[in-house]
Write an enzyme that holds these catalytic residues in place. Structure first.
Site, mmCIF file in Angstrom:
data_model
loop_
_atom_site.group_PDB
_atom_site.id
_atom_site.type_symbol
_atom_site.label_atom_id
_atom_site.label_comp_id
_atom_site.label_asym_id
_atom_site.label_seq_id
_atom_site.Cartn_x
_atom_site.Cartn_y
_atom_site.Cartn_z
ATOM 1 N N GLY A 123 0.764 -1.236 0.000
ATOM 2 C CA GLY A 123 0.000 0.000 0.000
ATOM 3 C C GLY A 123 0.793 1.283 0.000
ATOM 4 N N GLY A 149 3.928 -3.321 -3.768
ATOM 5 C CA GLY A 149 3.832 -3.557 -5.212
ATOM 6 C C GLY A 149 4.070 -2.243 -5.932
ATOM 7 N NE ARG A 169 -2.952 2.530 -11.470
ATOM 8 C CZ ARG A 169 -2.856 3.794 -11.135
ATOM 9 N NH1 ARG A 169 -2.332 4.673 -11.953
ATOM 10 N NH2 ARG A 169 -3.263 4.203 -9.962
ATOM 11 C CE1 TYR A 191 -8.878 0.724 -9.478
ATOM 12 C CE2 TYR A 191 -6.749 1.132 -10.519
ATOM 13 C CZ TYR A 191 -7.618 0.290 -9.859
ATOM 14 O OH TYR A 191 -7.221 -0.984 -9.557
ATOM 15 C CB CYS A 240 -14.939 0.727 -30.218
ATOM 16 S SG CYS A 240 -14.064 0.602 -31.767
ATOM 17 C CD GLU A 241 -15.976 0.241 -24.276
ATOM 18 O OE1 GLU A 241 -16.777 1.011 -23.692
ATOM 19 O OE2 GLU A 241 -16.232 -0.943 -24.544
ATOM 20 C CE1 TYR A 276 -1.714 -3.907 -8.532
ATOM 21 C CE2 TYR A 276 -0.604 -1.876 -7.882
ATOM 22 C CZ TYR A 276 -1.044 -3.149 -7.583
ATOM 23 O OH TYR A 276 -0.805 -3.679 -6.347
HETATM 24 C C1 LIG Z 1 -2.545 -5.589 -3.846
HETATM 25 C C2 LIG Z 1 -1.959 -6.068 -2.589
HETATM 26 C C3 LIG Z 1 -0.681 -5.644 -2.208
HETATM 27 C C4 LIG Z 1 0.110 -4.616 -2.965
HETATM 28 O O1 LIG Z 1 -0.469 -3.370 -2.903
HETATM 29 P P1 LIG Z 1 0.368 -2.088 -3.398
HETATM 30 O O2 LIG Z 1 -0.565 -0.967 -3.169
HETATM 31 O O3 LIG Z 1 0.674 -2.296 -4.818
HETATM 32 O O4 LIG Z 1 1.578 -2.007 -2.552
HETATM 33 C C5 LIG Z 1 -0.150 -6.177 -1.061
HETATM 34 N N1 LIG Z 1 -0.827 -7.098 -0.321
HETATM 35 C C6 LIG Z 1 -2.050 -7.531 -0.663
HETATM 36 C C7 LIG Z 1 -2.724 -8.538 0.166
HETATM 37 C C8 LIG Z 1 -2.663 -7.028 -1.802
HETATM 38 O O5 LIG Z 1 -3.882 -7.442 -2.128
#
Ligand SMILES: *Cc1c(COP(=O)(O)O)cnc(C)c1O
Length: 406
Positions: free
Chosen positions: A226, A262, A299, A303, A328-329, A357
């Site tokens: 996150g 991630g 993305r 979002y 085509c959107e 992503y």
């Molecule tokens: C998606 C996810 C992550 C990675 O999230 P990031 O925001 O890309 O760091 C880590 N742990 C779990 C369980 C996830 O679902």
């Protein structure tokens, strides 16, 4: 990235993803170092970018992998991640996936419901193994991020409440086939404020202490992923502050800290390159039509995410334009109100912060082949995924019997 964009486009064509592997190293080391001498494992969230070369690079640095399907577990193993550094998360694991994860003897299976715990126990019994499990708790804190990527509130589908978690730990402790060694939470993505993380850590650490009091010893404290990144002008959390906040809440606990970044690792390690096809004006709205689209980078459409877009050739006066793809959107756009000079056919646009992503969410919508991917390491470029061909796309249809239609 030191390599010339124009050269890369000549060599690999567009649409193209390009990743800076030196930057991945930097991000990994900065986070790993932030935990200092404390026992920790950075388990890279494979879903953010699951190219084997990316995972292999991180595995070589010592990273683990956080996987959300058995496919991702297989990718991690194939790329050389040690099985004792692999975590399997996700709200809906199938029996076959659980079975394979247990047979592979990976570090942890993260449980997201009581029903899932019973399934894992049953399958572990069949295999006569003890499943190392972690339970994903939902600490019910507001992560202050976009609702689509917020996961730590009771209204979200993820995890279980603190009360159910405790019941589950007590059950698991008694089971011959379950070994509850971990606790897990992941409150959302693109977190740019520290307070929700601190709060969640505090709540979960209290649960760990109360479990300890009844003889359930938690060894892995998994803070999820996150960590936010800068797409536009967001201020982000520094890894040292992140680590400090976590450590401040788990004082006295003898645990290994697991983190699952991630986006932090990949978003600004990648760019997406696309070429201009046409310009056009409808009424007083200017459009720059490019060869990259929502099927390549979802993305913005999904979002309304912002990605900075820049022209490589910068001649003439800039004005605002929507950068749109050929799909085509109406929702097919990469950027709205982007300041761009007059664009000519084949001019290149750089879409920034596209390493996470991006490719992993791409599809074949409109029978568009998925983009190629290139790694840059120490100034050299390497193809890490070929451009998908038409033949690649129809292979699984062509291999079916069609005689019933003749
Ligand atoms: C998606 C996810 C992550 C990675 O999230 P990031 O925001 O890309 O760091 C880590 N742990 C779990 C369980 C996830 O679902």
């Amino acid at each position: 990235m030191s390599l010339d964009i124009t050269t890369l486009v000549e060599r690999y064509h567009t649409p193209l993803y390009v990743y800076d592997f030196n930057n991945i190293t930097k991000r990994y080391e900065e986070l790993k170092d932030a935990f200092g001498g404390k026992k920790s494992l950075v388990a890279y969230a494979v879903k953010s970018n699951s190219n084997l070369a990316v995972i292999r690079h991180l595995a070589n640095l010592g990273a683990g992998a956080d996987c959300v399907s058995i496919g991702e577990v297989r990718r991690a193993l194939k790329a050389g991640v040690k099985k004792y550094k692999i975590i399997f998360s996700g709200v809906g694991k199938k029996d076959s996936e659980i079975r394979e994860a247990l047979q592979e003897n990976i570090l942890l299976i993260n449980l997201e419901s009581e029903a899932e715990m019973k399934r894992v126990e049953m399958i572990a019994k069949e295999l006569n193994v003890e499943a190392r499990i972690s339970i994903r708790v939902n600490p019910n804190v507001d992560p202050k991020t976009h609702p689509y990527i917020s996961t730590g509130l009771h209204e979200n589908k993820f995890g279980v409440s603190l009360e159910s978690a405790k019941r589950m730990y007590i059950y698991a402790k008694k089971s011959k086939y379950l070994n509850p060694v971990g606790i897990h939470f992941h409150i959302g993505s693109q977190l740019t404020e520290l307070s929700p993380i601190t709060e969640a850590c505090g709540i979960v650490a209290d649960l760990v202490r109360s479990l300890d009091a009844i003889g359930i010893e938690i060894k892995f404290f998994d803070v999820g992923g996150g960590l936010g990144v800068t797409y536009e002008n967001e201020t982000t959390i520094r890894p040292v502050d992140y680590a400090k906040a976590i450590l401040s809440q788990i004082k006295g606990l003898d645990v290994t800290i697991l983190s699952e970044p991630g986006r932090y690792m990949m978003a600004n390690s990648g760019i997406f390159l696309t070429k201009v096809l046409y310009e056009k004006v409808n009424g007083d709205k200017r459009f720059v039509i490019v060869d990259g689209a929502m099927n390549d980078l979802l993305r913005p459409s999904l979002y309304s995410a912002y990605h900075k877009i820049e022209a490589v050739q910068k001649e003439g006066e800039a004005s605002l334009a929507d950068v749109v793809g050929p799909v085509c959107e109406s929702g097919d756009f990469l950027g709205k109100d982007v300041e761009l000079p007059i664009m000519n056919h084949n001019d290149i646009l750089v879409v920034h912060s596209a390493g996470a992503y991006g490719f992993t969410m791409s599809s074949n919508y409109n029978t568009r082949g998925r983009a190629a991917e290139v790694a840059i390491l120490d100034g050299k470029d390497y193809l890490i995924r070929e451009r998908e061909t038409f033949e690649d796309q129809i292979r699984l249809e062509e291999s079916c019997d069609t005689s019933w239609q003749n």
